[in-house]
Scaffold this active site. Structure first.
Site, PDB file in Angstrom:
ATOM      1  CD  GLU A 161      -5.104   0.758   2.980  1.00 12.20           C
ATOM      2  OE1 GLU A 161      -5.744   1.550   2.021  1.00 12.20           O
ATOM      3  OE2 GLU A 161      -5.429  -0.432   2.884  1.00 12.20           O
ATOM      4  NE  ARG A 208      -4.135  -1.651   0.522  1.00 19.07           N
ATOM      5  CZ  ARG A 208      -4.156  -3.132   0.070  1.00 19.07           C
ATOM      6  NH1 ARG A 208      -3.114  -3.700  -0.463  1.00 19.07           N
ATOM      7  NH2 ARG A 208      -5.199  -3.772   0.128  1.00 19.07           N
ATOM      8  CB  SER A 212      -8.545  -1.552   4.605  1.00 18.56           C
ATOM      9  OG  SER A 212      -8.965  -2.882   4.055  1.00 18.56           O
TER      10      SER A 212
END
Ligand code: EPU
Length: 340
Positions: free
Chosen positions: A336, A164, A240
Site C-alpha cells: 500500500e 487505495r 497499513s
C-alpha cells in the site's frame, strides 16, 4: 516561497526516515509553479510531490526537487437544503478538515477521523477506513500542471478511484499537483450514520441509532484507531503497509476449508477480501523485528521504525513477510505504501 537546499526529509515523513532532498520547496500559490520553472538550477530537475509523507517510504535521497503544497483555504462553494459543497486546499491536514466538518454537524467525513496526511493526499490515495472512503464524498479535484501551472479539473467520474488508488496515483504521479478538493457533505438533518463496519457499530451500541450525531462516530473512530494503530509521532510508521488481498472464489473456498477461522469479506463481484494482517499474524510476524525494522505488536499490518531504521531495512523486512505469507498461504501481498 522558500527554497531550501540539501534538506533532510526526516521531519516530512511519518516513518522518520533520514534521507535528504537536493531542494525542498513549499508552494502556496499557483504562480509559484512558474517561478520555479524559471529558476535555472531547478528547471531541469525532476519534481517529487509530497503531502505529509504518511504513505511514503524513502529508501534513498531525492535527487531533485521535493515539492509540498500548502494551499490551505476552505470555502463553501455551493449549498442546498440538504448538502454543502466544501472546497478545501490540498495542504489542509486531513484530520483538521474532518474535525471542522463534524463541529458544523455535517455528515460524510466522520468515519475517516484521525487519519494522518493532507487533503490532497486523500484524493490521490482514496483513503479509507471504517466502511468509508474519500471518494464517497469527493465531487471534484482541481489540479495544477507542474510544467506550466495550468489548471486541470476532474469530476468524480474522471478520477478513476479504486481501493487505495486514483488517476492521480497512476498516470499523473508527479505530473499534476492537487490544488483543491471539493467534498459534498450532508447537513445534520439529511445525513445518517455509516455503521457498516461491525466494531464501530459495537462501539456505539449505547447510543440509539436515531440519536447518533457525526460527533459520536468521530469520537468512536478516534478511540478505535488510537487503541489499534501505533501513533506515528511516537513510533515511525505509515499505517497499513500492505493492501488487503482480494482473491477469486475458488481459491477462497480452498483456503477457508484449511483455515475455517480466516476472517473475510465477500465483495459485490463475488471475490473475497481477506485482512492481510491476519496472514501476517498467522505467519508469526506480529511484534517481530529485524534490526531497526519491526512489525507492530498492536497491528500486524503496520511496519514500524524502531528508531534508526533505513528505508531499505524496512523494505527487506517487508520482502521477508511477502515471501513467507506467499509460501504459507499462496497469497502475494501487494504494497500500500509507496516506496521511493
Ligand atoms: N487482524 C489480525 N491481526 C492484527 C490486526 C488485525 O489478524 O494484528 C485481523 C482481524 O481479524 C481483524 C481484521 O484483521 O478483524 C481487520 O483488521 P482491521 O479492522 O484493523 O482492518 P484492516 O483490514 O487491517 C483496513 C485498512 C485500514 C483501516 C481499517 C479500518 C487497508 C490496507 N487497511 O485495515 O487503513 O484503518 O481497515 O477500516 O485496507 C491504512 O490504509 O493505512 C489504514 C490504516
Amino acid at each position: 516561497m522558500h527554497i531550501q537546499a540539501n534538506c533532510s526529509l526526516r521531519p516530512y515523513n511519518t516513518f522518520n526516515i533520514d534521507v535528504k532532498t537536493r531542494y525542498y520547496v513549499e508552494i502556496n500559490k499557483q504562480s509559484d509553479i512558474l517561478v520555479l520553472r524559471t529558476d535555472l538550477k531547478l528547471a531541469s530537475l525532476p519534481w517529487q510531490i509530497m503531502g505529509d509523507g504518511s504513505n511514503i517510504l524513502f529508501t534513498k535521497d531525492v535527487e531533485g526537487v521535493t515539492v509540498r503544497c500548502s494551499f490551505n483555504k476552505t470555502k463553501v462553494v455551493k449549498e442546498d437544503q440538504d448538502s454543502i459543497w466544501l472546497s478545501v486546499g490540498a495542504g489542509v491536514k486531513w484530520h483538521d478538515l474532518v474535525a471542522y466538518t463534524v463541529k458544523q454537524n455535517w455528515w460524510g467525513l466522520e468515519n475517516l477521523a484521525w487519519i494522518p496526511g493532507t487533503v490532497g493526499a486523500s484524493a490521490v490515495q482514496n483513503i479509507g477506513a471504517y466502511g468509508a472512503e474519500a471518494q464517497d464524498t469527493i465531487t471534484r479535484v482541481q489540479t495544477l500542471n507542474i510544467y506550466d501551472g495550468q489548471r486541470v479539473e476532474f469530476r468524480h467520474a474522471e478520477c478513476n478511484f479504486g481501493y487505495r488508488t486514483s488517476l492521480f496515483k497512476q498516470e499523473y504521479t508527479n505530473k499534476l499537483l492537487i490544488h483543491r478538493v471539493t467534498f459534498r457533505l450532508r447537513k445534520s438533518h439529511a445525513g445518517k450514520p455509516n455503521l457498516v463496519y461491525e466494531p464501530l457499530k459495537q462501539a456505539l451500541l449505547h447510543i440509539a441509532k436515531d440519536d447518533l450525531k457525526s460527533q459520536d462516530i468521530f469520537e468512536a473512530v478516534i478511540a478505535l484507531r488510537q487503541e489499534r494503530l501505533p501513533d506515528p509521532k511516537t513510533q515511525g510508521n505509515a499505517g497499513s503497509f500492505f493492501k488487503n488481498p482480494i482473491i477469486e472464489a475458488p481459491y477462497f473456498d480452498d483456503l477457508i476449508q484449511e483455515h475455517p477461522n480466516m476472517p473475510h469479506h465477500k465483495m459485490l463481484d463475488g471475490r473475497y477480501k481477506i485482512p492481510a494482517a491476519w496472514f501476517i499474524e498467522q505467519a508469526q510476524w506480529k511484534g517481530q523485528h529485524r534490526g531497526q525494522a519491526g512489525v507492530s505488536a498492536k497491528h500486524a499490518l503496520v511496519l514500524i521504525n524502531l528508531g534508526h531504521a533505513t528505508g531499505n531495512e524496512i523494505v527487506e523486512l517487508a520482502q521477508l513477510i511477502q515471501a513467507d505469507v506467499n509460501q504459507k498461504f499462496g497469497i502475494y501481498l501487494n504494497l500500500e505504501v509507496i516506496i521511493l
